[in-house]
Design an enzyme around this catalytic site. Structure first.
Site, PDB file in Angstrom:
ATOM      1  N   TYR A   1       0.587  -1.095  -0.068  1.00 21.55           N
ATOM      2  CA  TYR A   1       0.364   0.001   0.143  1.00 21.55           C
ATOM      3  C   TYR A   1       1.450   1.327   0.003  1.00 21.55           C
ATOM      4  O   TYR A   1       2.049   0.889   0.983  1.00 21.55           O
ATOM      5  CB  TYR A   1      -1.087   0.009   1.549  1.00 21.55           C
ATOM      6  CG  TYR A   1      -2.032  -1.350   1.183  1.00 21.55           C
ATOM      7  CD1 TYR A   1      -3.538  -0.853   0.339  1.00 21.55           C
ATOM      8  CD2 TYR A   1      -1.985  -1.912   1.820  1.00 21.55           C
ATOM      9  CE1 TYR A   1      -3.943  -2.002   0.528  1.00 21.55           C
ATOM     10  CE2 TYR A   1      -3.299  -3.181   1.763  1.00 21.55           C
ATOM     11  CZ  TYR A   1      -3.759  -2.905   1.589  1.00 21.55           C
ATOM     12  OH  TYR A   1      -4.943  -3.742   0.953  1.00 21.55           O
TER      13      TYR A   1
ATOM     14  N   HIS B   1     -11.625  -5.168  -4.280  1.00 20.62           N
ATOM     15  CA  HIS B   1     -11.609  -5.601  -3.394  1.00 20.62           C
ATOM     16  C   HIS B   1     -12.189  -6.887  -2.714  1.00 20.62           C
ATOM     17  O   HIS B   1     -12.504  -6.370  -0.934  1.00 20.62           O
ATOM     18  CB  HIS B   1     -11.610  -4.224  -2.570  1.00 20.62           C
ATOM     19  CG  HIS B   1     -10.504  -4.159  -0.906  1.00 20.62           C
ATOM     20  ND1 HIS B   1      -9.053  -4.246  -1.896  1.00 20.62           N
ATOM     21  CD2 HIS B   1     -10.238  -4.612  -0.157  1.00 20.62           C
ATOM     22  CE1 HIS B   1      -7.993  -4.291  -0.240  1.00 20.62           C
ATOM     23  NE2 HIS B   1      -9.131  -4.319   0.962  1.00 20.62           N
TER      24      HIS B   1
END
Length: 241
Positions: free
Chosen positions: A16, A161
């Site tokens: 991330y 996701h």
């Protein structure tokens, strides 16, 4: 990632882009140091949306179990026995970046660190700081796919996701459909995680075997002999479903 890389398996690291770019740089350096050649940067978690089930279960904004959660755990003695004598579970990849202990508190800290302003310039920054293969995960629109490639991505993963808009990839027929639509690979997230939680390593093996058998069954019913035949037939084979 260091411990997993020691197995010698071919790995991809999921990264991330965090508000503190120094942490992201350190994770990239760790991945390179482990011999990891490819990273997947996830771009579809700019915010943590309302998850009503998590609110009902007490998992939102908490860093320790509630009384109801502890009572629920008490109803799973076999699972608890498996944890007996072990250390408190933590998110190993981020231990060094947070003073919190325990999965829930660490997950909260990481969620707060994810940069919600991520854009194509940040992808270009990531490209400059990573010499290996760069894959962008979380693409849901063709224009975003083009922008990701223009920013230096070597590939993209079409993803919501794990099911924010639908159920995600769960069955063999969905794998075949994705391949027919042009995917070069199909990723699964929750099915193996559920299998691991329920049955450990044998559970994961059983889940993968089931998925593979479903793929073979769908191919046979569609009159296809191998994966290449799916790609060759493309969209024209989907009517057979």
């Amino acid at each position: 990632m260091e411990k997993i890389a020691s197995t010698g398996a071919g790995l991809l690291a999921q990264i991330y882009v965090l508000r503190d770019r120094a942490i992201t740089r350190d994770m990239l350096a760790r991945a390179a140091g482990c011999g990891i050649k490819s990273i997947i940067v996830t771009v579809d978690t700019a915010i943590t949306p309302i998850r009503e089930r998590d609110i009902r279960n007490g998992f939102r904004h908490l860093s320790r179990p509630t009384l109801s959660q502890m009572l629920g755990l008490a109803g799973r003695p076999a699972w608890l026995a498996g944890l007996a004598g072990g250390s408190i579970p933590t998110v190993g990849n981020i231990d060094r970046y947070t003073t919190s202990r325990g999965v829930m508190a660490q997950a909260r800290d990481v969620a707060a660190q994810i940069d919600p302003t991520l854009n194509r310039d940040d992808l270009a920054w990531l490209r400059e700081n990573w010499t290996g293969q760069l894959i962008v995960k979380g693409i849901m629109h063709p224009d975003d796919a083009v922008q990701a490639v223009d920013a230096g991505a070597d590939g993209i993963i079409v993803s919501n996701h794990g099911g924010r808009l639908d159920s995600g990839i769960r069955r063999g027929g969905e794998v075949v459909t994705a391949l027919a639509l042009g995917a070069t690979a199909v990723a699964i997230g929750r099915p193996w995680a559920w299998a691991l939680a329920a049955g450990g390593a044998p559970g994961v093996g059983a889940a993968l075997d089931t998925l593979a058998q479903e793929i073979r069954d769908v191919m046979a019913l569609a009159g296809l002999c191998d994966i290449e035949a799916i790609r060759t037939a493309g969209r024209d084979m989907l009517w057979k479903f």
